[in-house]
Write an enzyme that holds these catalytic residues in place. Structure first.
Site, PDB file in Angstrom:
ATOM      1  N   ASP A 220      24.300  29.858  50.376  1.00 38.70           N
ATOM      2  CA  ASP A 220      23.091  30.602  50.737  1.00 38.70           C
ATOM      3  C   ASP A 220      22.861  31.693  49.672  1.00 38.70           C
ATOM      4  O   ASP A 220      23.747  32.542  49.470  1.00 38.70           O
ATOM      5  CB  ASP A 220      23.318  31.238  52.122  1.00 38.70           C
ATOM      6  CG  ASP A 220      22.128  32.073  52.573  1.00 38.70           C
ATOM      7  OD1 ASP A 220      21.155  32.206  51.800  1.00 38.70           O
ATOM      8  OD2 ASP A 220      22.199  32.600  53.704  1.00 38.70           O
TER       9      ASP A 220
ATOM     10  N   GLU B 127      39.896  43.333  27.477  1.00 40.42           N
ATOM     11  CA  GLU B 127      40.916  42.486  28.092  1.00 40.42           C
ATOM     12  C   GLU B 127      40.652  41.036  27.736  1.00 40.42           C
ATOM     13  O   GLU B 127      41.269  40.135  28.295  1.00 40.42           O
ATOM     14  CB  GLU B 127      40.979  42.701  29.597  1.00 40.42           C
ATOM     15  CG  GLU B 127      39.672  42.468  30.331  1.00 40.42           C
ATOM     16  CD  GLU B 127      39.839  42.573  31.826  1.00 40.42           C
ATOM     17  OE1 GLU B 127      40.532  41.712  32.383  1.00 40.42           O
ATOM     18  OE2 GLU B 127      39.276  43.498  32.425  1.00 40.42           O
TER      19      GLU B 127
ATOM     20  N   CYS C 287      40.118  46.384  33.278  1.00 39.41           N
ATOM     21  CA  CYS C 287      38.822  47.058  33.071  1.00 39.41           C
ATOM     22  C   CYS C 287      38.960  48.524  32.708  1.00 39.41           C
ATOM     23  O   CYS C 287      37.958  49.189  32.417  1.00 39.41           O
ATOM     24  CB  CYS C 287      37.963  46.944  34.323  1.00 39.41           C
ATOM     25  SG  CYS C 287      37.533  45.252  34.717  1.00 39.41           S
TER      26      CYS C 287
ATOM     27  N   THR D 168      30.549  36.621  39.913  1.00 38.91           N
ATOM     28  CA  THR D 168      30.845  37.987  39.470  1.00 38.91           C
ATOM     29  C   THR D 168      31.253  38.012  37.992  1.00 38.91           C
ATOM     30  O   THR D 168      31.980  38.898  37.562  1.00 38.91           O
ATOM     31  CB  THR D 168      31.929  38.649  40.357  1.00 38.91           C
ATOM     32  OG1 THR D 168      33.179  37.963  40.172  1.00 38.91           O
ATOM     33  CG2 THR D 168      31.553  38.610  41.817  1.00 38.91           C
TER      34      THR D 168
ATOM     35  N   HIS E 279      33.115  51.807  38.767  1.00 35.50           N
ATOM     36  CA  HIS E 279      33.339  50.516  38.113  1.00 35.50           C
ATOM     37  C   HIS E 279      32.624  49.467  38.975  1.00 35.50           C
ATOM     38  O   HIS E 279      32.788  49.455  40.209  1.00 35.50           O
ATOM     39  CB  HIS E 279      34.841  50.232  38.017  1.00 35.50           C
ATOM     40  CG  HIS E 279      35.141  48.818  37.640  1.00 35.50           C
ATOM     41  ND1 HIS E 279      34.675  48.264  36.479  1.00 35.50           N
ATOM     42  CD2 HIS E 279      35.820  47.834  38.286  1.00 35.50           C
ATOM     43  CE1 HIS E 279      35.068  46.997  36.427  1.00 35.50           C
ATOM     44  NE2 HIS E 279      35.763  46.716  37.506  1.00 35.50           N
TER      45      HIS E 279
ATOM     46  N   LYS F 193      30.826  49.721  48.754  1.00 37.05           N
ATOM     47  CA  LYS F 193      32.099  49.894  49.481  1.00 37.05           C
ATOM     48  C   LYS F 193      32.813  51.168  48.989  1.00 37.05           C
ATOM     49  O   LYS F 193      33.391  51.911  49.776  1.00 37.05           O
ATOM     50  CB  LYS F 193      33.020  48.692  49.258  1.00 37.05           C
ATOM     51  CG  LYS F 193      32.593  47.400  49.949  1.00 37.05           C
ATOM     52  CD  LYS F 193      33.611  46.299  49.612  1.00 37.05           C
ATOM     53  CE  LYS F 193      33.117  44.910  49.959  1.00 37.05           C
ATOM     54  NZ  LYS F 193      33.224  44.572  51.362  1.00 37.05           N
TER      55      LYS F 193
HETATM   56  P1  HMG Z   1      34.032  35.423  48.791  1.00 35.56           P
HETATM   57  O1  HMG Z   1      35.355  35.460  49.484  1.00 35.56           O
HETATM   58  O2  HMG Z   1      33.461  34.084  48.490  1.00 35.56           O
HETATM   59  O3  HMG Z   1      32.950  36.245  49.556  1.00 35.56           O
HETATM   60  O4  HMG Z   1      34.134  36.187  47.392  1.00 35.56           O
HETATM   61  P2  HMG Z   1      33.004  36.855  51.039  1.00 35.56           P
HETATM   62  O5  HMG Z   1      33.131  35.767  52.018  1.00 35.56           O
HETATM   63  O6  HMG Z   1      33.990  37.994  51.101  1.00 35.56           O
HETATM   64  O7  HMG Z   1      31.508  37.407  51.119  1.00 35.56           O
HETATM   65  C1  HMG Z   1      31.113  38.439  50.261  1.00 35.56           C
HETATM   66  C2  HMG Z   1      30.106  39.315  51.034  1.00 35.56           C
HETATM   67  O8  HMG Z   1      28.926  38.548  51.262  1.00 35.56           O
HETATM   68  C3  HMG Z   1      30.607  39.756  52.408  1.00 35.56           C
HETATM   69  O9  HMG Z   1      30.116  41.067  52.610  1.00 35.56           O
HETATM   70  C4  HMG Z   1      29.915  38.768  53.345  1.00 35.56           C
HETATM   71  O10 HMG Z   1      29.725  39.294  54.656  1.00 35.56           O
HETATM   72  C5  HMG Z   1      28.601  38.599  52.640  1.00 35.56           C
HETATM   73  P3  HMG Z   1      31.145  42.296  52.869  1.00 35.56           P
HETATM   74  O11 HMG Z   1      31.888  41.955  54.106  1.00 35.56           O
HETATM   75  O12 HMG Z   1      32.080  42.318  51.668  1.00 35.56           O
HETATM   76  O13 HMG Z   1      30.277  43.470  52.970  1.00 35.56           O
HETATM   77  N1  HMG Z   1      27.887  37.355  52.967  1.00 35.56           N
HETATM   78  C6  HMG Z   1      26.555  37.269  53.155  1.00 35.56           C
HETATM   79  N2  HMG Z   1      25.596  38.210  53.123  1.00 35.56           N
HETATM   80  C7  HMG Z   1      24.319  37.788  53.343  1.00 35.56           C
HETATM   81  N3  HMG Z   1      23.980  36.503  53.617  1.00 35.56           N
HETATM   82  C8  HMG Z   1      24.926  35.537  53.651  1.00 35.56           C
HETATM   83  C9  HMG Z   1      26.286  35.906  53.428  1.00 35.56           C
HETATM   84  N4  HMG Z   1      27.452  35.215  53.382  1.00 35.56           N
HETATM   85  C10 HMG Z   1      28.431  36.120  53.100  1.00 35.56           C
HETATM   86  N5  HMG Z   1      24.585  34.273  53.899  1.00 35.56           N
HETATM   87  C11 HMG Z   1      34.985  38.069  46.122  1.00 35.56           C
HETATM   88  C12 HMG Z   1      34.006  37.611  47.215  1.00 35.56           C
HETATM   89  C13 HMG Z   1      34.630  39.485  45.729  1.00 35.56           C
HETATM   90  C14 HMG Z   1      36.409  38.049  46.717  1.00 35.56           C
HETATM   91  C15 HMG Z   1      34.893  37.112  44.906  1.00 35.56           C
HETATM   92  O14 HMG Z   1      33.594  37.139  44.374  1.00 35.56           O
HETATM   93  C16 HMG Z   1      35.901  37.447  43.804  1.00 35.56           C
HETATM   94  O15 HMG Z   1      37.063  37.068  43.877  1.00 35.56           O
HETATM   95  N6  HMG Z   1      35.439  38.169  42.728  1.00 35.56           N
HETATM   96  C17 HMG Z   1      36.299  38.546  41.609  1.00 35.56           C
HETATM   97  C18 HMG Z   1      37.215  39.707  41.951  1.00 35.56           C
HETATM   98  C19 HMG Z   1      36.494  41.043  42.052  1.00 35.56           C
HETATM   99  O16 HMG Z   1      35.405  41.225  41.520  1.00 35.56           O
HETATM  100  N7  HMG Z   1      37.158  42.032  42.696  1.00 35.56           N
HETATM  101  C20 HMG Z   1      36.593  43.348  42.820  1.00 35.56           C
HETATM  102  C21 HMG Z   1      37.667  44.439  42.881  1.00 35.56           C
HETATM  103  S1  HMG Z   1      38.866  44.318  41.557  1.00 35.56           S
HETATM  104  C22 HMG Z   1      37.998  44.898  40.156  1.00 35.56           C
HETATM  105  O17 HMG Z   1      36.960  45.454  40.260  1.00 35.56           O
HETATM  106  C23 HMG Z   1      38.641  44.649  38.828  1.00 35.56           C
HETATM  107  C24 HMG Z   1      37.964  43.588  37.982  1.00 35.56           C
HETATM  108  O18 HMG Z   1      36.761  44.086  37.447  1.00 35.56           O
HETATM  109  C25 HMG Z   1      38.914  43.104  36.869  1.00 35.56           C
HETATM  110  C26 HMG Z   1      39.529  44.131  35.927  1.00 35.56           C
HETATM  111  O19 HMG Z   1      39.937  45.231  36.298  1.00 35.56           O
HETATM  112  O20 HMG Z   1      39.703  43.747  34.767  1.00 35.56           O
HETATM  113  C27 HMG Z   1      37.615  42.350  38.785  1.00 35.56           C
END
Ligand code: HMG
Length: 393
Positions: free
Chosen positions: A29, A81, A113, A156, A236, A245
């Site tokens: 979606d 990185e 990061c 992302t 970040h 959040k």
């Molecule tokens: P996921 O598990 O597929 O998503 O991946 P989800 O099920 O947690 O859903 C995400 C959000 O969408 C949720 O909202 C759902 O409710 C909502 P929340 O509860 O979080 O508020 N949702 C919807 N909303 C509207 N309509 C819908 C619908 N369906 C669901 N139909 C995840 C999410 C972030 C885990 C994934 O994208 C991921 O693994 N990303 C990469 C890791 C990341 O970015 N982590 C962030 C923190 S770590 C960081 O920032 C360091 C980094 O930059 C690296 C570095 O330091 O080098 C990553």
């Protein structure tokens, strides 16, 4: 003496993917991406737009838009990185491609990061300590964020570089040195093994690690400073929702209600998300893309006001620090045309994006001439006798 960021320049790939289109292709979606994650477009680097080319283009632009000379640089740090070599730093390439003087300290920093912030704060201390002897520092954050095609992390991704001139009497923001709050803990939330171009991630755990680090770093900053009033907060930004959040989390730490955080989000945070929503996660540059977005939109009205900055690097380490927007920053930001590089982009189809990703593993072995390298900017051309070759306009 005031020390801080005098000029900012961006370099972004020419191609981007629309996240609603990606959602449709993945059978998701679109609201999950656009509302649930708050991601809208992600920049996709073509073969010639490697992290060196992006860094060099941002660095060359920062001198053009600031009117400063490369001859004044005594320190050049590149945070990344997604380095291109286990030994030779991207900073060495940037040193030549940006025309920096031989009398210059040059190196690369890594902590996911956080690497760019390591460069910015080290550069600020270098100037404040007197070691700079009147010279300035060039800090460049450059990365290409890659997760497996079809994985939860895919929406992302992003790519780009941010070049920052760190100087005394800066024209954009003055850093408040001495009150920065740090945090570190050894965690496996996100990492990239030596054999892989794609990051591995424990996604939901990484969100919790980010928030724990924010609490730790913010607590240290609060303890080190008497004035906790901040007009804006730049976080970040791995994706827009993470900033929401984070903002809620800070409100709780300040003893404010979640409703308060949500009510202040549009004013205090949203202006910093305008550019990140168009580029995606650029890892080391993400916080500085958020700052660039804020200054692009509001530098004039924020002159004299304080902003909070939160840098997070998985693995993990984090820092919360503050800065004051300089008097005259509105005019300086306008003259630097911060968002201009985003105007020359084109949308990629999902098939074009997947073709680019399909060639990822060949990039570091491609011979010169194996792919197109447009003129007009620094471009990666391929490998000649195990050496990376770049064309310079
Ligand atoms: P996921 O598990 O597929 O998503 O991946 P989800 O099920 O947690 O859903 C995400 C959000 O969408 C949720 O909202 C759902 O409710 C909502 P929340 O509860 O979080 O508020 N949702 C919807 N909303 C509207 N309509 C819908 C619908 N369906 C669901 N139909 C995840 C999410 C972030 C885990 C994934 O994208 C991921 O693994 N990303 C990469 C890791 C990341 O970015 N982590 C962030 C923190 S770590 C960081 O920032 C360091 C980094 O930059 C690296 C570095 O330091 O080098 C990553």
């Amino acid at each position: 003496m005031t020390v801080g960021i005098d000029a900012i320049a961006l370099a972004v790939p020419h191609g981007y993917v629309d996240l609603s289109e990606l959602a449709a292709a993945r059978g998701v979606d679109p609201a999950k991406y656009t509302a649930g994650l708050d991601v809208h477009q992600m920049a996709v680097a073509a073969a010639h737009e490697d992290p060196v080319a992006l860094a060099a283009n941002a660095a060359r632009r920062v001198f053009e838009v600031s009117g400063r000379s490369p001859d004044d640089i005594g320190l050049c740090v590149v945070g990344t990185e997604t380095a291109v070599d286990h030994s030779k730093p991207i900073a060495a390439f940037v040193h030549r491609l940006a025309g920096l003087p031989a009398a210059c300290r040059v190196y690369e920093t890594k902590h996911a990061c956080y690497g760019g912030t390591a460069g910015v704060l080290t550069a600020a201390d270098w100037i404040a300590s007197g070691s700079a002897r009147g010279r300035s520092a060039l800090v460049v954050c450059t990365d290409i964020a890659r997760y497996a095609v079809g994985s939860a992390g895919e929406p992302t991704q992003g790519a780009g570089a941010v070049a920052l001139l760190v100087t005394s009497s800066p024209r954009l923001v003055e850093l408040e040195l001495g009150s920065s709050g740090s945090y570190a803990r050894d965690v496996h939330d996100f990492w990239r093994p030596l054999w892989s171009k794609e990051a591995l991630v424990d996604g939901h755990y990484s969100v919790q690690c980010y928030l724990d680090a924010l609490a730790g770093a913010y607590g240290e900053w609060r303890a080190a400073t008497d004035d906790h009033e901040l007009a804006r907060r730049c976080y970040h930004v791995p994706y827009g929702k993470m900033a929401r959040k984070a903002h809620r989390s800070l409100a709780a730490l300040d003893g404010r209600a979640v409703e308060d955080a949500d009510a202040s989000f549009a004013t205090e945070v949203d202006p910093s998300l305008v550019l990140p929503r168009q580029v995606g996660n650029i890892y080391t540059g993400s916080l500085y893309l958020a700052l660039a977005s804020l200054l692009h939109g509001q530098a004039g009205e924020l002159e004299g006001r304080r902003i909070g900055l939160f840098s997070y690097g998985s693995g993990c380490t984090a820092e919360f620090f503050s800065a004051r927007v300089a008097s005259g920053a509105g005019a300086a930001a306008a003259a630097q045309a911060i968002a201009a590089p985003l105007e020359a982009r084109g949308r990629l189809s999902i098939a074009e994006y997947e073709a680019i990703r399909g060639a990822d593993d060949d990039l570091d072995r491609a011979s010169v001439g194996a792919f197109q390298t447009p003129a007009g900017s620094v471009a990666y051309q391929g490998i000649d006798q195990d050496r990376r070759v770049y064309s310079v306009p």
